[in-house]
Design a protein around this motif. Structure first.
Motif, PDB file in Angstrom:
ATOM      1  N   LEU A 104       0.835  -1.200   0.000  1.00 29.59           N
ATOM      2  CA  LEU A 104       0.000   0.000   0.000  1.00 29.59           C
ATOM      3  C   LEU A 104       0.871   1.253   0.000  1.00 29.59           C
ATOM      4  O   LEU A 104       1.728   1.422   0.874  1.00 29.59           O
ATOM      5  N   ILE A 105       0.660   2.150  -0.971  1.00 29.85           N
ATOM      6  CA  ILE A 105       1.411   3.400  -1.034  1.00 29.85           C
ATOM      7  C   ILE A 105       0.476   4.577  -1.291  1.00 29.85           C
ATOM      8  O   ILE A 105      -0.587   4.422  -1.884  1.00 29.85           O
ATOM      9  N   GLY A 106       0.899   5.769  -0.846  1.00 29.33           N
ATOM     10  CA  GLY A 106       0.191   7.005  -1.156  1.00 29.33           C
ATOM     11  C   GLY A 106      -1.109   7.180  -0.411  1.00 29.33           C
ATOM     12  O   GLY A 106      -1.475   6.400   0.470  1.00 29.33           O
ATOM     13  N   GLN A 107      -1.830   8.233  -0.761  1.00 32.59           N
ATOM     14  CA  GLN A 107      -3.165   8.470  -0.240  1.00 32.59           C
ATOM     15  C   GLN A 107      -3.945   9.284  -1.257  1.00 32.59           C
ATOM     16  O   GLN A 107      -3.386  10.073  -2.020  1.00 32.59           O
ATOM     17  N   PRO A 118      -7.195   9.503  -7.545  1.00 34.73           N
ATOM     18  CA  PRO A 118      -6.763   8.205  -6.999  1.00 34.73           C
ATOM     19  C   PRO A 118      -5.236   8.102  -6.908  1.00 34.73           C
ATOM     20  O   PRO A 118      -4.587   7.435  -7.714  1.00 34.73           O
ATOM     21  N   SER A 119      -4.661   8.743  -5.911  1.00 31.02           N
ATOM     22  CA  SER A 119      -3.205   8.739  -5.749  1.00 31.02           C
ATOM     23  C   SER A 119      -2.758   7.781  -4.654  1.00 31.02           C
ATOM     24  O   SER A 119      -1.616   7.846  -4.206  1.00 31.02           O
ATOM     25  N   GLN A 120      -3.660   6.911  -4.220  1.00 32.87           N
ATOM     26  CA  GLN A 120      -3.274   5.771  -3.391  1.00 32.87           C
ATOM     27  C   GLN A 120      -3.430   4.515  -4.231  1.00 32.87           C
ATOM     28  O   GLN A 120      -4.364   4.406  -5.050  1.00 32.87           O
ATOM     29  N   MET A 121      -2.529   3.556  -4.050  1.00 36.07           N
ATOM     30  CA  MET A 121      -2.577   2.348  -4.877  1.00 36.07           C
ATOM     31  C   MET A 121      -1.828   1.218  -4.193  1.00 36.07           C
ATOM     32  O   MET A 121      -1.102   1.435  -3.214  1.00 36.07           O
ATOM     33  N   PRO A 180      -5.855  -6.345 -13.547  1.00 39.29           N
ATOM     34  CA  PRO A 180      -6.938  -5.437 -13.150  1.00 39.29           C
ATOM     35  C   PRO A 180      -7.325  -5.535 -11.682  1.00 39.29           C
ATOM     36  O   PRO A 180      -7.902  -4.587 -11.133  1.00 39.29           O
ATOM     37  N   VAL A 181      -7.042  -6.673 -11.035  1.00 39.19           N
ATOM     38  CA  VAL A 181      -7.382  -6.849  -9.624  1.00 39.19           C
ATOM     39  C   VAL A 181      -6.091  -7.055  -8.837  1.00 39.19           C
ATOM     40  O   VAL A 181      -5.378  -8.033  -9.055  1.00 39.19           O
ATOM     41  N   LYS A 182      -5.791  -6.115  -7.945  1.00 38.50           N
ATOM     42  CA  LYS A 182      -4.638  -6.233  -7.062  1.00 38.50           C
ATOM     43  C   LYS A 182      -5.155  -6.378  -5.635  1.00 38.50           C
ATOM     44  O   LYS A 182      -6.230  -5.854  -5.304  1.00 38.50           O
ATOM     45  N   TYR A 183      -4.394  -7.070  -4.811  1.00 36.04           N
ATOM     46  CA  TYR A 183      -4.838  -7.270  -3.432  1.00 36.04           C
ATOM     47  C   TYR A 183      -3.638  -7.383  -2.525  1.00 36.04           C
ATOM     48  O   TYR A 183      -2.512  -7.670  -2.976  1.00 36.04           O
ATOM     49  N   SER A 184      -3.859  -7.148  -1.237  1.00 36.28           N
ATOM     50  CA  SER A 184      -2.744  -7.127  -0.293  1.00 36.28           C
ATOM     51  C   SER A 184      -3.233  -7.435   1.110  1.00 36.28           C
ATOM     52  O   SER A 184      -4.338  -7.019   1.498  1.00 36.28           O
ATOM     53  N   VAL A 185      -2.397  -8.150   1.860  1.00 39.29           N
ATOM     54  CA  VAL A 185      -2.570  -8.294   3.302  1.00 39.29           C
ATOM     55  C   VAL A 185      -1.471  -7.456   3.941  1.00 39.29           C
ATOM     56  O   VAL A 185      -0.284  -7.772   3.813  1.00 39.29           O
TER      57      VAL A 185
END
Length: 338
Positions: free
Chosen positions: A35-38, A85-88, A236-241
């Motif tokens: 997770l980066i940015g906001q 959308p500057s968080q990603m 197209p689908v990214k995910y993270s824990v």
């Protein structure tokens, strides 16, 4: 080119008028985080020319603004509050060299030896002339490229009554811009390059090459060396824990094979790893399904009490700065001669 941090960016935004494009460095998160940015918000001004000009101001893509705001007019009304959308989430790929994620119209560059990632908007191939997925490298750096239109492009242009010259010399009107990076893929026909049509960045409009804004390709060109690894993916689908246990998904509209397809409702092909992620006890299934349906293009938390909430986004109310150049229509190719 020295690129401002997101914090510096926010301070400058609050104090002065913005420039025609903002490029942002993001500090790299730990290896177990993506997770980066906001996110930010922007109030449309009377002088804002179109959606592409607003996107260029924040160095993002017009299509990402459309995703983040669900519905958006080509020329938003003054007073409209726009989510930027500057968080990603970083793509699921090694943190080295250049990573292009076609589905999100972004290019990520990881400068060697630096704990940061640079994120740029891009334009990619249109339907029928798609930018291919690939694992390759930068094969050649070409300053001041000339453009030799391939036969296919010349024929399509001629059918529209536009007769292209055999060679377009280097200069401000060259469709390849001032800088080009030739990829060592195929016969070298694919390039990362600038463009004489700035409003085309952030859209599917090229003949397969990857387009960038003029300040962005200049910055990238100055840093990248021949041999730099390049990965072009379609995710197209990214995910993270995340380290704190929170689970996020970032869902973009998938790339269509037909311009008439509704990408808001186009089905995904989800990996077995994502299925395992989705079936975890911490994931709120209703929130996950909502994220997959909404396709907002920014990270959404799908676990915990605030599973429906997106990341925090400071509200910036700014005046318009410089306007972008006018659009010039036409396709570009990946064939360059020196």
């Amino acid at each position: 080119m020295k690129r401002a941090s997101l914090i510096t960016l926010s301070i400058l935004a609050a104090l002065s008028a913005v420039h025609s494009a903002w490029a942002v460095d993001y500090p790299l998160p730990p290896a177990n985080s993506r997770l980066i940015g906001q996110n930010q918000t922007y109030t449309v001004q009377e002088s804002d020319r179109n959606l592409q000009a607003i996107a260029r101001r924040f160095d993002t893509a017009a299509m990402l603004l459309i995703e983040a705001n669900n519905t958006m007019a080509p020329v938003p009304r003054p007073g409209t509050v726009v989510t930027i959308p500057s968080q990603m989430l970083l793509p699921d790929a090694p943190r080295e060299g250049i990573i292009v994620n076609l589905a999100e119209l972004r290019l990520y560059y990881f400068p060697p030896g630096e704990n940061q990632v640079q994120v740029y908007p891009i334009g990619i191939g249109l339907q029928g002339l798609e930018t291919p997925e690939m694992t390759t490298r930068v094969g050649q750096k070409i300053p001041n490229p000339t453009w030799t239109p391939p036969a296919g492009i010349r024929a399509r242009s001629a059918a529209k009554g536009i007769h292209l010259p055999a060679v377009v010399p280097a200069g401000p009107n060259n469709p390849l811009g001032r800088y080009a990076l030739r990829l060592a893929y195929g016969n070298g026909e694919y390039l990362i390059h600038g463009t004489s049509a700035p409003d085309s960045v952030g859209l599917r409009v090229s003949s397969g090459c990857i387009r960038m804004n003029a300040p962005d390709i200049k910055a990238l060109f100055s840093q990248v060396r021949s041999g730099t690894p390049v990965r072009v993916i379609n995710e197209p689908v990214k995910y993270s824990v995340e380290p704190n246990g929170m689970r996020y998904v970032e869902v973009h509209r998938p790339l269509s094979q037909n311009p008439e397809q509704d990408t808001q409702n186009l089905s995904f092909t989800l990996s077995s790893d994502f299925t395992q992620f989705a079936q975890h006890a911490d994931v709120r299934k209703e929130q996950l399904q909502k994220a997959l349906t909404r396709r907002a293009g920014y990270p959404v938390a799908v676990s915990g009490e605030n599973g429906a909430a997106r990341a925090t986004e400071p509200s910036l109310s700014m005046q318009s700065g410089q306007r972008g150049d006018a659009v010039s229509e036409g396709e570009v190719s990946g064939t360059v001669t020196q």
